[in-house]
Design a protein around this motif. Structure first.
Motif, PDB file in Angstrom:
ATOM      1  N   UNK A  61       0.854  -1.185   0.000  1.00 44.63           N
ATOM      2  CA  UNK A  61       0.000   0.000   0.000  1.00 44.63           C
ATOM      3  C   UNK A  61       0.896   1.243   0.000  1.00 44.63           C
ATOM      4  N   UNK A  62       0.562   2.180  -0.861  1.00 45.63           N
ATOM      5  CA  UNK A  62       1.275   3.454  -0.944  1.00 45.63           C
ATOM      6  C   UNK A  62       0.288   4.554  -0.588  1.00 45.63           C
ATOM      7  N   UNK A  63       0.693   5.455   0.316  1.00 41.19           N
ATOM      8  CA  UNK A  63      -0.131   6.615   0.645  1.00 41.19           C
ATOM      9  C   UNK A  63       0.594   7.857   0.154  1.00 41.19           C
ATOM     10  N   UNK A  64      -0.163   8.762  -0.448  1.00 38.95           N
ATOM     11  CA  UNK A  64       0.436   9.978  -0.964  1.00 38.95           C
ATOM     12  C   UNK A  64      -0.606  11.074  -1.083  1.00 38.95           C
ATOM     13  N   UNK A 123       5.734  -2.553  -9.994  1.00 42.01           N
ATOM     14  CA  UNK A 123       5.479  -2.620  -8.549  1.00 42.01           C
ATOM     15  C   UNK A 123       4.605  -1.438  -8.125  1.00 42.01           C
ATOM     16  N   UNK A 124       4.988  -0.220  -8.542  1.00 35.11           N
ATOM     17  CA  UNK A 124       4.236   0.960  -8.120  1.00 35.11           C
ATOM     18  C   UNK A 124       2.848   1.003  -8.748  1.00 35.11           C
ATOM     19  N   UNK A 125       2.706   0.514  -9.967  1.00 35.72           N
ATOM     20  CA  UNK A 125       1.418   0.524 -10.653  1.00 35.72           C
ATOM     21  C   UNK A 125       0.472  -0.512 -10.060  1.00 35.72           C
ATOM     22  N   UNK A 126       0.995  -1.675  -9.728  1.00 39.82           N
ATOM     23  CA  UNK A 126       0.167  -2.770  -9.218  1.00 39.82           C
ATOM     24  C   UNK A 126      -0.172  -2.629  -7.733  1.00 39.82           C
ATOM     25  N   UNK A 127       0.610  -1.843  -7.001  1.00 36.16           N
ATOM     26  CA  UNK A 127       0.385  -1.668  -5.568  1.00 36.16           C
ATOM     27  C   UNK A 127      -0.791  -0.721  -5.334  1.00 36.16           C
ATOM     28  N   UNK A 128      -1.634  -1.069  -4.372  1.00 30.90           N
ATOM     29  CA  UNK A 128      -2.759  -0.215  -4.007  1.00 30.90           C
ATOM     30  C   UNK A 128      -2.236   1.147  -3.562  1.00 30.90           C
ATOM     31  N   UNK A 129      -2.891   2.197  -4.012  1.00 34.37           N
ATOM     32  CA  UNK A 129      -2.518   3.551  -3.631  1.00 34.37           C
ATOM     33  C   UNK A 129      -3.717   4.248  -2.995  1.00 34.37           C
ATOM     34  N   UNK A 130      -3.444   4.912  -1.876  1.00 32.07           N
ATOM     35  CA  UNK A 130      -4.456   5.712  -1.203  1.00 32.07           C
ATOM     36  C   UNK A 130      -4.030   7.166  -1.338  1.00 32.07           C
ATOM     37  N   UNK A 131      -4.885   7.971  -1.957  1.00 32.62           N
ATOM     38  CA  UNK A 131      -4.582   9.382  -2.206  1.00 32.62           C
ATOM     39  C   UNK A 131      -5.368  10.227  -1.209  1.00 32.62           C
ATOM     40  N   UNK A 132      -4.637  11.042  -0.474  1.00 29.38           N
ATOM     41  CA  UNK A 132      -5.259  11.934   0.495  1.00 29.38           C
ATOM     42  C   UNK A 132      -5.491  13.272  -0.174  1.00 29.38           C
ATOM     43  N   UNK A 192      -7.586   4.591  -4.291  1.00 25.96           N
ATOM     44  CA  UNK A 192      -8.754   4.995  -3.510  1.00 25.96           C
ATOM     45  C   UNK A 192      -8.478   6.394  -2.990  1.00 25.96           C
ATOM     46  N   UNK A 193      -9.525   7.122  -2.725  1.00 28.37           N
ATOM     47  CA  UNK A 193      -9.383   8.427  -2.093  1.00 28.37           C
ATOM     48  C   UNK A 193      -9.650   8.302  -0.605  1.00 28.37           C
ATOM     49  N   UNK A 194      -8.851   9.021   0.171  1.00 34.99           N
ATOM     50  CA  UNK A 194      -9.092   9.142   1.607  1.00 34.99           C
ATOM     51  C   UNK A 194      -9.385  10.607   1.860  1.00 34.99           C
ATOM     52  N   UNK A 195     -10.582  10.887   2.294  1.00 33.77           N
ATOM     53  CA  UNK A 195     -10.975  12.278   2.500  1.00 33.77           C
ATOM     54  C   UNK A 195     -11.346  12.561   3.950  1.00 33.77           C
TER      55      UNK A 195
END
Length: 188
Positions: free
Chosen positions: A47-50, A79-88, A101-104
């Motif tokens: 999981x990547x958060x950014x 790796x970066x494309x396939x990994x789940x990303x959560x955007x704040x 996914x968005x985290x709001x």
């Protein structure tokens, strides 16, 4: 509980980007030893958060790299494309990128929720405001600061929101042939 790692390139004077977000100062001619080290700490990440600003450049860049069989960084791109990303983000209503996914909600609540879920490590890459907020709220479990051999004299800091000292324990320091020095800390 999952571990939240901060993995960031930083200048010797503490900036992760120039005053206008410039990143042309970063050392990109990594030696094989540094690349292997980064691959090892990235491997357990699922999981990547950014923040939104970084996501707008990060996601399209790595998607393009992943699709280019001639690019020497293609495996990293995958790796970066396939990994789940959560955007704040406070401004996006929906994500325009795949596997995101968005985290709001509240930052502390959202990160705490992610850390308590089953899974591998979580990595934060930036941007500066997002990372500064993670640091302010003591959400980082491992700091991987890749200190570049350059001073900017001004730029975007990540330790600027602190209202009190945050003591850190040095886990490892390591110099690489390309001039980057790793400082790996854990909160005290």
């Amino acid at each position: 509980m999952r571990t939240l790692k901060l993995q960031v390139q930083i200048t010797v004077d503490g900036f992760i980007a120039g005053p206008e977000g410039e990143q042309d100062w970063m050392t990109w001619n990594w030696d094989e030893e540094l690349q292997k080290f980064v691959d090892e700490i990235t491997a357990p990440v699922d999981c990547i958060v950014l923040g939104r600003k970084l996501a707008e450049g990060f996601i399209p860049y790595w998607t393009e790299v992943a699709q280019d069989p001639d690019n020497p960084e293609q495996e990293s791109g995958k790796k970066f494309t396939e990994t789940q990303k959560i955007i704040f983000s406070d401004t996006l209503e929906k994500s325009k990128w795949g596997n995101t996914e968005l985290a709001q909600g509240d930052l502390v609540d959202e990160i705490t929720r992610l850390k308590t879920q089953d899974g591998g490590d979580i990595t934060a890459y930036g941007g500066a405001t997002f990372v500064a907020n993670l640091i302010e709220h003591r959400l980082i479990d491992d700091y991987y600061l890749f200190v570049n051999p350059v001073a900017l004299g001004g730029g975007l800091p990540i330790f600027n929101n602190l209202n009190e000292y945050q003591h850190l324990n040095l886990v490892q320091s390591r110099a690489f042939g390309c001039g980057i020095v790793l400082l790996h800390y854990e909160p005290e």
